[in-house]
Design a protein around this motif. Structure first.
Motif, short mmCIF file in Angstrom:
data_model
loop_
_atom_site.label_atom_id
_atom_site.label_comp_id
_atom_site.label_asym_id
_atom_site.label_seq_id
_atom_site.Cartn_x
_atom_site.Cartn_y
_atom_site.Cartn_z
N VAL A 1 0.81 -0.96 0.08
CA VAL A 1 0.00 -0.08 0.10
C VAL A 1 0.93 1.21 0.08
O VAL A 1 0.50 2.16 -0.77
N GLY A 2 1.84 1.29 0.94
CA GLY A 2 2.96 2.42 0.78
C GLY A 2 3.40 2.65 -0.45
O GLY A 2 3.69 3.63 -1.03
N ALA A 3 3.97 1.48 -1.06
CA ALA A 3 4.77 1.58 -2.32
C ALA A 3 3.76 2.24 -3.37
O ALA A 3 4.17 2.96 -4.36
N GLU A 4 2.58 1.61 -3.47
CA GLU A 4 1.63 2.16 -4.40
C GLU A 4 1.54 3.57 -4.18
O GLU A 4 1.01 4.29 -5.11
N LYS A 5 1.17 3.93 -2.79
CA LYS A 5 0.88 5.35 -2.67
C LYS A 5 2.07 6.27 -3.15
O LYS A 5 1.87 7.23 -3.73
N GLU A 6 3.25 5.90 -2.83
CA GLU A 6 4.46 6.46 -3.29
C GLU A 6 4.42 6.43 -5.08
O GLU A 6 4.79 7.65 -5.42
N ALA A 7 4.27 5.54 -5.56
CA ALA A 7 4.14 5.51 -7.05
C ALA A 7 3.29 6.55 -7.66
O ALA A 7 3.21 7.17 -8.52
N GLN A 8 1.93 6.45 -6.97
CA GLN A 8 0.89 7.44 -7.42
C GLN A 8 1.33 8.73 -7.33
O GLN A 8 1.07 9.67 -8.17
N ALA A 9 2.00 9.01 -5.96
CA ALA A 9 2.54 10.49 -5.71
C ALA A 9 3.36 11.02 -6.85
O ALA A 9 3.47 12.11 -7.43
N ARG A 10 4.38 9.91 -7.28
CA ARG A 10 5.27 10.31 -8.14
C ARG A 10 4.68 10.76 -9.63
O ARG A 10 4.98 11.70 -10.21
N PHE A 11 3.78 9.94 -10.02
CA PHE A 11 3.07 10.03 -11.16
C PHE A 11 2.54 11.52 -11.28
O PHE A 11 2.06 12.36 -12.20
N LEU A 12 1.66 11.59 -10.18
CA LEU A 12 0.74 12.74 -9.91
C LEU A 12 1.57 14.03 -9.84
O LEU A 12 1.07 15.23 -10.33
N LYS A 13 2.99 14.03 -9.50
CA LYS A 13 3.76 15.07 -9.53
C LYS A 13 4.27 15.54 -10.88
O LYS A 13 4.83 16.88 -11.21
#
Length: 190
Positions: free
Chosen positions: A74-86
């Motif tokens: 879950v944390g890794a997916e949130k991190e990936a999502q944040a990267r794409f959204l930036k």
């Protein structure tokens, strides 16, 4: 009766010779069909090679499985999502060409690696957008943390006030937070 006996003996000889010939031919055929030792050894070697490949792939899948190890999916997916959204929403907004070099450098830090740099080089110079309307990120079924399918869809408003939808499918490494590869996907409009 003598003639009848002679005919029988003659028929018996013919049958015996025919049967003998058939047995000899079948025997020769059977002997030719018996695999030779070198062929059997080659087949055994191929089987061992395939079994080793199967074992290596199974071990790799077990090693990289998020469920086998204590990996915060879950944390890794949130991190990936944040990267794409930036990165992606910023690509499809109103920008100045003079800031592009700084933006590229910042985005390369957010999406590091060769494939991330390639993505930014291909799509980062997208100008002609007024604003980003929405960005959606979807994660595929997780079987391997080093090769996770991530689908990103972006809707932006162009200068001529039309909605433009872009989409990509990423092979993403959740462990290192890097893009392994990507491809653009076709989005059909209404």
């Amino acid at each position: 009766m003598k003639q009848h006996t002679k005919e029988r003996e003659s028929n018996l000889k013919v049958w015996t010779m025919t049967a003998t010939a058939v047995v000899i031919v079948l025997g020769m055929f059977a002997l030719n069909r018996i695999p030779k030792n070198d062929e059997l050894n080659e087949i055994r070697s191929e089987i061992q090679t395939v079994n080793k490949q199967i074992d290596q792939e199974r071990d790799s899948q077990i090693k990289n499985s998020a469920y086998k190890q204590k990996f915060d999916v879950v944390g890794a997916e949130k991190e990936a999502q944040a990267r794409f959204l930036k990165v992606i929403p910023n690509i499809y907004t109103k920008r100045k060409l003079s800031n592009q070099a700084k933006e590229f450098d910042a985005w390369k830090k957010i999406l590091p690696g060769r494939a991330g740099e390639k993505f930014i080089r291909y799509y980062g110079d997208s100008m002609g957008y007024l604003k980003n309307k929405s960005t959606m990120i979807y994660f595929g079924n997780l079987t391997n943390v080093t090769h996770t399918k991530v689908t990103v869809m972006d809707v932006a408003i162009s200068k001529n006030k039309k909605e433009i939808t872009n989409g990509w499918e990423f092979d993403y490494n959740l462990r290192t937070q890097k893009i392994n590869s990507f491809k653009e996907i076709s989005i059909e409009g209404n």
